[in-house]
Design a protein around this motif. Structure first.
Motif, short mmCIF file in Angstrom:
data_model
loop_
_atom_site.label_atom_id
_atom_site.label_comp_id
_atom_site.label_asym_id
_atom_site.label_seq_id
_atom_site.Cartn_x
_atom_site.Cartn_y
_atom_site.Cartn_z
N THR A 111 0.82 -1.21 0.00
CA THR A 111 0.00 0.00 0.00
C THR A 111 0.85 1.27 0.00
O THR A 111 0.78 2.08 -0.92
CB THR A 111 -0.93 0.02 1.23
OG1 THR A 111 -1.59 -1.24 1.34
CG2 THR A 111 -1.98 1.11 1.08
N ASN A 135 -2.85 0.56 -10.49
CA ASN A 135 -2.54 -0.17 -9.27
C ASN A 135 -3.05 -1.60 -9.40
O ASN A 135 -4.26 -1.82 -9.55
CB ASN A 135 -3.21 0.48 -8.06
CG ASN A 135 -2.67 1.87 -7.77
OD1 ASN A 135 -1.51 2.15 -8.00
ND2 ASN A 135 -3.53 2.75 -7.26
N THR A 137 -4.30 -4.43 -7.80
CA THR A 137 -4.82 -4.79 -6.48
C THR A 137 -5.10 -6.30 -6.47
O THR A 137 -4.18 -7.08 -6.72
CB THR A 137 -6.07 -3.95 -6.13
OG1 THR A 137 -7.09 -4.19 -7.10
CG2 THR A 137 -5.73 -2.48 -6.10
N GLY A 141 -8.72 -7.55 -2.58
CA GLY A 141 -8.96 -6.17 -2.23
C GLY A 141 -10.43 -5.82 -2.30
O GLY A 141 -10.84 -4.68 -2.04
N ILE A 142 -11.24 -6.83 -2.66
CA ILE A 142 -12.69 -6.67 -2.76
C ILE A 142 -13.40 -7.57 -1.76
O ILE A 142 -14.40 -7.20 -1.16
CB ILE A 142 -13.17 -7.01 -4.19
CG1 ILE A 142 -12.48 -6.10 -5.21
CG2 ILE A 142 -14.69 -6.87 -4.30
CD1 ILE A 142 -12.69 -6.53 -6.64
N LYS A 155 -4.57 -4.74 0.34
CA LYS A 155 -5.16 -4.52 -0.98
C LYS A 155 -6.47 -3.72 -0.90
O LYS A 155 -6.77 -2.93 -1.79
CB LYS A 155 -5.40 -5.87 -1.67
CG LYS A 155 -4.12 -6.59 -2.06
CD LYS A 155 -3.30 -5.80 -3.07
CE LYS A 155 -2.09 -6.57 -3.56
NZ LYS A 155 -1.33 -5.84 -4.60
N GLU A 159 -7.00 -0.20 -2.88
CA GLU A 159 -8.20 0.13 -3.65
C GLU A 159 -8.74 1.50 -3.22
O GLU A 159 -9.06 2.35 -4.06
CB GLU A 159 -9.28 -0.93 -3.42
CG GLU A 159 -9.06 -2.25 -4.14
CD GLU A 159 -9.77 -2.29 -5.49
OE1 GLU A 159 -10.74 -1.53 -5.70
OE2 GLU A 159 -9.33 -3.07 -6.35
N SER A 178 -7.65 0.90 -10.63
CA SER A 178 -7.35 -0.31 -9.86
C SER A 178 -7.67 -1.51 -10.73
O SER A 178 -8.80 -1.65 -11.20
CB SER A 178 -8.18 -0.37 -8.58
OG SER A 178 -7.81 0.65 -7.68
N ALA A 180 -8.10 -5.37 -10.52
CA ALA A 180 -8.28 -6.39 -9.48
C ALA A 180 -8.43 -7.77 -10.10
O ALA A 180 -9.55 -8.18 -10.45
CB ALA A 180 -9.50 -6.05 -8.62
N GLU A 235 -12.06 1.12 -11.75
CA GLU A 235 -11.73 -0.24 -11.33
C GLU A 235 -12.06 -1.22 -12.44
O GLU A 235 -13.08 -1.10 -13.11
CB GLU A 235 -12.51 -0.62 -10.07
CG GLU A 235 -12.20 -2.02 -9.56
CD GLU A 235 -13.04 -2.40 -8.35
OE1 GLU A 235 -12.47 -2.63 -7.27
OE2 GLU A 235 -14.28 -2.46 -8.49
#
Length: 267
Positions: A111, A135, A137, A141-142, A155, A159, A178, A180, A235
């Motif tokens: 981070t 980034n 992630t 991160g979700i 993560k 985000e 982001s 992911a 995202e």
């Protein structure tokens, strides 16, 4: 037009693949690598192959090293069009068995490391009135998943950092995205870390069919697509596992989702 792209975490794996693939598309790559021996080794390989990839000393946990790296890149490349925050470490295991230093270390890399590199690159992007920051992630991160508390926290934070920062710099035509991805296939299986638990795909065979692993190629193709968009999204979620589980968490009643995770974990 040839873009100047900076990528962290390029000594091996996904970062190395991204560097080589984006270079093959006609971009000038500065590959951030922490280890001096890896820099020497990859420098010889890439030079022999005639690749426009410059390995550069980059330790995202160190402010001074990050500042020097960005300064050196701007001296050689004259500008920075894209930053890909790929450097990361993974910590797996029960949260109660970790130390506070373990937690601080993974946050510092995953981070704060992305924060450092982005912070030192932004002034030049503002001056040139444009740039993109990607980034990398994670599905983690979700979704908060057991045995990944430290990694998920780092993560999730990345985000949030990227999204908030995106709104601050959009006026300067700088876009933060982001990316992911879900589970990624590791071509070097012998280097793969053994999990302290049985993964869901091994508990339920159907999940192997419904949720295939992502490849480095698919991830890099998506990164290239983001780079080429004038206004990329905040995202991008990649992989069947990330798509299915993130939507289940979003649309299922909270108590149902909670029971589902507990059922899979305790199976």
């Amino acid at each position: 037009m040839k873009k100047v792209i900076v990528i962290s975490g390029c000594s091996s794996g996904l970062g190395k693949y991204i560097a080589e693939k984006l270079e093959s598309k006609g971009n000038k790559i500065f590959a951030g690598i922490r280890d001096e021996e890896a820099i020497k080794e990859l420098s010889k390989i890439w030079k022999k192959e005639g690749k426009d990839i410059t390995p550069i000393k980059l330790d995202v946990t160190n402010d001074e090293v990050c500042q020097k790296a960005v300064k050196k890149i701007l001296q050689h490349g004259k500008r920075i069009d894209v930053v890909i925050n790929n450097a990361a470490s993974v910590l797996v295991g029960p949260a109660s068995e970790q130390t506070s230093q373990n937690f601080l270390d993974i946050l510092n890399t995953n981070t704060v490391g992305a924060f450092r590199l982005t912070k030192y690159v932004l002034p030049s992007m503002k001056e040139q009135k444009g740039g993109k920051i990607i980034n990398i992630t994670s599905l983690n991160g979700i979704l908060a998943l057991p045995n990944f508390a430290m990694y998920c926290s780092s993560k999730f934070a990345l985000e949030a950092l990227g999204l908030a920062w995106r709104y601050e710099v959009a006026r300067d035509n700088i876009w933060i995205t982001s990316l992911a991805p879900g589970a990624i296939m590791n071509p070097d299986e012998h280097k793969k870390k053994k999990m302290p638990h049985k993964p869901a795909r091994e508990k339920f065979f159907i999940l192997k069919l419904l949720m295939p692993f992502l490849t480095y190629e698919k991830i890099t193709n998506k990164i290239e697509s983001i780079i080429n968009q004038s206004n990329p999204p905040a995202e991008v979620i990649m992989g069947a596992d990330a798509f299915i589980t993130s939507n289940l968490q979003r649309f299922l009643p909270r108590n149902i989702w909670d029971r589902l995770v507990l059922y899979v974990w305790n199976k």
